[in-house]
Design an enzyme around this catalytic site. Structure first.
Site, PDB file in Angstrom:
ATOM      1  N   GLN A 157       0.811  -1.215   0.000  1.00  0.00           N
ATOM      2  CA  GLN A 157       0.000   0.000   0.000  1.00  0.00           C
ATOM      3  C   GLN A 157       0.848   1.270   0.000  1.00  0.00           C
ATOM      4  OE1 GLN A 157      -3.077  -0.167   3.024  1.00  0.00           O
ATOM      5  NE2 GLN A 157      -3.198  -2.386   2.809  1.00  0.00           N
ATOM      6  N   CYS A 158       2.012   1.188  -0.564  1.00  0.00           N
ATOM      7  CA  CYS A 158       2.956   2.302  -0.610  1.00  0.00           C
ATOM      8  C   CYS A 158       2.845   3.003  -1.971  1.00  0.00           C
ATOM      9  CB  CYS A 158       4.372   1.756  -0.411  1.00  0.00           C
ATOM     10  SG  CYS A 158       5.674   2.998  -0.458  1.00  0.00           S
ATOM     11  N   SER A 159       3.153   4.285  -1.998  1.00  0.00           N
ATOM     12  CA  SER A 159       3.149   4.991  -3.287  1.00  0.00           C
ATOM     13  C   SER A 159       4.240   4.457  -4.220  1.00  0.00           C
ATOM     14  CB  SER A 159       3.334   6.493  -3.074  1.00  0.00           C
ATOM     15  OG  SER A 159       4.589   6.754  -2.481  1.00  0.00           O
ATOM     16  N   LEU A 160       5.199   3.719  -3.677  1.00  0.00           N
ATOM     17  CA  LEU A 160       6.266   3.130  -4.493  1.00  0.00           C
ATOM     18  C   LEU A 160       5.935   1.706  -4.970  1.00  0.00           C
ATOM     19  CD1 LEU A 160       9.350   4.354  -2.433  1.00  0.00           C
ATOM     20  CD2 LEU A 160       8.404   5.356  -4.518  1.00  0.00           C
ATOM     21  N   THR A 161       4.790   1.161  -4.566  1.00  0.00           N
ATOM     22  CA  THR A 161       4.419  -0.208  -4.933  1.00  0.00           C
ATOM     23  C   THR A 161       4.449  -0.452  -6.444  1.00  0.00           C
ATOM     24  OG1 THR A 161       3.138  -0.445  -2.902  1.00  0.00           O
ATOM     25  CG2 THR A 161       2.632  -1.994  -4.660  1.00  0.00           C
TER      26      THR A 161
END
Length: 180
Positions: free
Chosen positions: A34-38
């Site tokens: 759930q990370c913006s980097l996923t």
């Protein structure tokens, strides 16, 4: 001590000795769903497909260190299959900082490697400071920190979370050439 001395558990609960990867160049990544980097999963999978026949293996270690991988291992495996079709090895969720740090990550962080960053990383560090995420010394600062490990199990580079596959590719290529 090298990476090959560690025992880890895969996402399905099977114990894996990292010595099974002896002779391979490894890219070890701590991840979160759930990370913006996923979306880096797409780049990592493309990198793996491009170089797996030349000896590259990507090892994915999910972590909820920053509150962005709240799912259990089964849900993480399902998410990756549905959204990213990841074919490289994924391991059970672990702690990467603090008193419960997995021994593998304790070892990775103890290696004296300066983190290779970029201008986006400087912005990320400012954001982390603003949300009061205190990380010191060699702590993992955020999801998608990457460690490049040579065929003998030695850490040769540490990449900041914002470093994408294209920015690492030339270093990985050189490591694969050196290992051949």
């Amino acid at each position: 001590m090298s990476i090959h001395d560690f025992l880890v558990t895969d996402i399905h609960g099977k114990e894996i000795q990292l010595s099974d990867f002896r002779g391979k160049t490894l890219l070890i990544v701590n991840t979160a769903t759930q990370c913006s980097l996923t979306p880096q999963y797409d780049e990592l999978e493309a990198l793996y497909q491009k170089y797996k026949d030349k000896g590259l293996v990507i090892l994915d270690f999910p972590s909820n260190e920053f509150g962005q991988a709240v799912e259990d291992n089964e849900e993480i495996a399902k998410f990756l299959a549905e959204h990213y079709q990841v074919s490289f090895p994924v391991f059970a969720k672990i702690d990467i900082n603090g008193s419960n740090t997995h021994p593998l990550y304790r070892h990775l962080k103890s290696q004296d490697k300066d983190e290779i960053g970029n201008s986006r990383y400087e912005v990320l560090l400012e954001v982390i400071a603003e949300i009061n995420q205190t990380r010191t010394g060699d702590d993992i600062k955020w999801n998608f920190t990457k460690f490049l490990v040579d065929a003998d199990g030695n850490v040769v580079a540490r990449f900041a979370p914002t470093i994408g596959a294209k920015e690492m590719e030339h270093i990985i290529q050189q490591e694969l050439v050196d290992a051949a």
